[in-house]
Design an enzyme around this catalytic site. Structure first.
Site, PDB file in Angstrom:
ATOM      1  N   ASP A  10     -14.844 -11.102  10.263  1.00 23.08           N
ATOM      2  CA  ASP A  10     -15.193 -11.088  11.604  1.00 23.08           C
ATOM      3  C   ASP A  10     -16.371 -10.042  11.837  1.00 23.08           C
ATOM      4  OD1 ASP A  10     -14.104  -8.473  11.920  1.00 23.08           O
ATOM      5  OD2 ASP A  10     -12.460  -9.364  13.364  1.00 23.08           O
ATOM      6  N   HIS A  11     -16.605 -10.171  13.350  1.00 21.56           N
ATOM      7  CA  HIS A  11     -17.795  -9.015  13.559  1.00 21.56           C
ATOM      8  C   HIS A  11     -17.397  -7.567  13.296  1.00 21.56           C
ATOM      9  CE1 HIS A  11     -14.778  -9.518  16.720  1.00 21.56           C
ATOM     10  NE2 HIS A  11     -15.047  -8.203  17.098  1.00 21.56           N
ATOM     11  N   CYS A  67     -11.688  -7.182   8.249  1.00 19.19           N
ATOM     12  CA  CYS A  67     -11.798  -7.232   9.979  1.00 19.19           C
ATOM     13  C   CYS A  67     -11.304  -5.778  10.336  1.00 19.19           C
ATOM     14  CB  CYS A  67     -10.549  -8.074  10.349  1.00 19.19           C
ATOM     15  SG  CYS A  67      -9.027  -7.620  10.119  1.00 19.19           S
ATOM     16  N   GLY A  68     -11.459  -5.500  11.442  1.00 24.13           N
ATOM     17  CA  GLY A  68     -11.356  -3.914  11.759  1.00 24.13           C
ATOM     18  C   GLY A  68     -10.264  -3.200  11.311  1.00 24.13           C
ATOM     19  N   THR A  69      -8.941  -3.628  11.415  1.00 26.06           N
ATOM     20  CA  THR A  69      -7.885  -2.778  10.755  1.00 26.06           C
ATOM     21  C   THR A  69      -7.285  -3.630   9.413  1.00 26.06           C
ATOM     22  OG1 THR A  69      -6.438  -4.602  12.146  1.00 26.06           O
ATOM     23  CG2 THR A  69      -6.767  -2.455  13.011  1.00 26.06           C
ATOM     24  N   GLY A  70      -7.751  -4.716   9.160  1.00 31.48           N
ATOM     25  CA  GLY A  70      -7.178  -5.601   8.182  1.00 31.48           C
ATOM     26  C   GLY A  70      -6.042  -6.411   8.278  1.00 31.48           C
ATOM     27  N   GLY A  72      -5.118  -8.475  11.113  1.00 27.99           N
ATOM     28  CA  GLY A  72      -5.139  -9.882  11.402  1.00 27.99           C
ATOM     29  C   GLY A  72      -5.413 -10.949  10.333  1.00 27.99           C
ATOM     30  N   MET A  73      -6.598 -10.381   9.689  1.00 28.99           N
ATOM     31  CA  MET A  73      -7.045 -11.397   8.580  1.00 28.99           C
ATOM     32  C   MET A  73      -5.807 -11.605   7.745  1.00 28.99           C
ATOM     33  SD  MET A  73     -10.060 -12.356   8.624  1.00 28.99           S
ATOM     34  CE  MET A  73     -11.778 -11.996   8.895  1.00 28.99           C
ATOM     35  N   HIS A 100       1.552  -4.444  -8.888  1.00 29.75           N
ATOM     36  CA  HIS A 100       3.122  -4.669  -8.402  1.00 29.75           C
ATOM     37  C   HIS A 100       3.102  -6.274  -7.769  1.00 29.75           C
ATOM     38  CE1 HIS A 100       5.027  -0.550  -8.722  1.00 29.75           C
ATOM     39  NE2 HIS A 100       4.005  -0.553  -9.744  1.00 29.75           N
ATOM     40  N   ARG A 134       9.104  -6.846 -14.477  1.00 29.33           N
ATOM     41  CA  ARG A 134      10.044  -7.037 -13.245  1.00 29.33           C
ATOM     42  C   ARG A 134       9.284  -7.457 -11.894  1.00 29.33           C
ATOM     43  NH1 ARG A 134       8.482  -1.950 -13.985  1.00 29.33           N
ATOM     44  NH2 ARG A 134       8.084  -0.342 -12.114  1.00 29.33           N
ATOM     45  N   HIS A 135       8.099  -7.288 -12.012  1.00 30.17           N
ATOM     46  CA  HIS A 135       7.330  -7.680 -10.883  1.00 30.17           C
ATOM     47  C   HIS A 135       7.155  -9.166 -10.607  1.00 30.17           C
ATOM     48  CE1 HIS A 135       6.597  -3.418  -9.988  1.00 30.17           C
ATOM     49  NE2 HIS A 135       6.254  -3.209 -11.252  1.00 30.17           N
TER      50      HIS A 135
HETATM   51  C1  RB5 Z   1     -11.660  -7.109  16.508  1.00 28.67           C
HETATM   52  O1  RB5 Z   1     -12.015  -6.286  17.796  1.00 28.67           O
HETATM   53  C2  RB5 Z   1     -10.380  -6.783  15.866  1.00 28.67           C
HETATM   54  O2  RB5 Z   1      -9.425  -7.186  16.498  1.00 28.67           O
HETATM   55  C3  RB5 Z   1     -10.139  -7.329  14.531  1.00 28.67           C
HETATM   56  O3  RB5 Z   1     -11.305  -7.041  13.861  1.00 28.67           O
HETATM   57  C4  RB5 Z   1      -9.118  -6.960  13.708  1.00 28.67           C
HETATM   58  O4  RB5 Z   1      -9.097  -5.632  13.544  1.00 28.67           O
HETATM   59  C5  RB5 Z   1      -7.840  -7.787  13.919  1.00 28.67           C
HETATM   60  O5  RB5 Z   1      -6.779  -7.674  13.515  1.00 28.67           O
END
Ligand code: RB5
Length: 148
Positions: A10-11, A67-70, A72-73, A100, A134-135
Site C-alpha cells: 500500500d502507500h 504495509c505499515g505494520t504488516g 493488514g496485508m 517451521h 514434525r513441522h
Molecule cells: C496505512 O495507514 C496502514 O494502516 C497500513 O499500511 C497497515 O499498517 C495496515 O495494517
C-alpha cells in the site's frame, strides 16, 4: 528462467517496495510489481488479495507484501487457501517462518523497520528452506481448522 516473485504494497510500503525490487533483480529473481505505485492513500486488501490469489492458484511459489505494520496485508492474504503469510521484523523471524511454518508470503512492516533491515529479512527468507519433519504435520493441521 528467473523465478517470478510478485510484490505489492500500500502507500506505506511503496518506497520500500522499490528498494526490494532492485534487490530481487540483483539476487537473480524477476519481481512482478502488483502495485501500488504512488504514495496516494489506498486500501491494503486491494493489493493483498490479487497477490495471494497467485499463490493460492499455484501461479507462483511465493510473494512479498508490504504495509505499515504488516498486519493488514497478512490478515487479507491469510484468508486464501494454502497461503501462509508471515509478518517478519527480523532475519531470525523470517528464517523461522520458513523453517517451521513454510511461509509462502513474506509480509514486511515498512513503518517499523529500516530499508537495510528489510533487505536482510528478504534475503534470509528467500534462502531458507522448510525444515519438514514434525513441522509438516503442524503446517497440515493449520488448514484442518478452516471453516470450523
Ligand atoms: C496505512 O495507514 C496502514 O494502516 C497500513 O499500511 C497497515 O499498517 C495496515 O495494517
Amino acid at each position: 528462467m528467473s523465478e517470478i516473485i510478485p510484490i505489492a504494497s500500500d502507500h506505506a510500503g511503496v518506497e520500500l517496495k522499490e528498494r526490494l525490487k532492485r534487490e530481487l533483480v540483483a539476487l537473480g529473481y524477476a519481481p512482478l510489481d502488483m502495485g501500488t505505485n504512488s504514495t496516494d492513500s489506498v486500501d491494503y486488501p486491494d493489493f493483498a488479495h490479487p497477490l495471494a490469489e497467485k499463490v493460492e492458484h499455484g501461479e507462483v511459489q511465493r510473494g512479498v507484501l508490504l504495509c505499515g505494520t504488516g498486519l493488514g496485508m497478512s490478515y487479507a492474504a491469510n484468508r486464501h487457501h494454502g497461503v501462509r503469510a508471515a509478518v517478519a521484523w527480523s532475519p531470525e523471524v523470517a528464517q523461522l517462518s520458513r523453517e517451521h511454518n513454510d511461509a509462502n508470503v513474506l509480509v514486511l512492516p515498512a513503518r517499523c523497520i529500516s530499508e537495510d533491515e528489510s533487505v536482510e529479512i528478504l534475503k534470509r527468507w528467500l534462502s531458507t528452506p522448510f525444515a519438514g519433519g514434525r513441522h509438516s504435520r503442524r503446517v497440515a493441521k493449520i488448514e484442518e481448522g478452516e471453516g470450523t
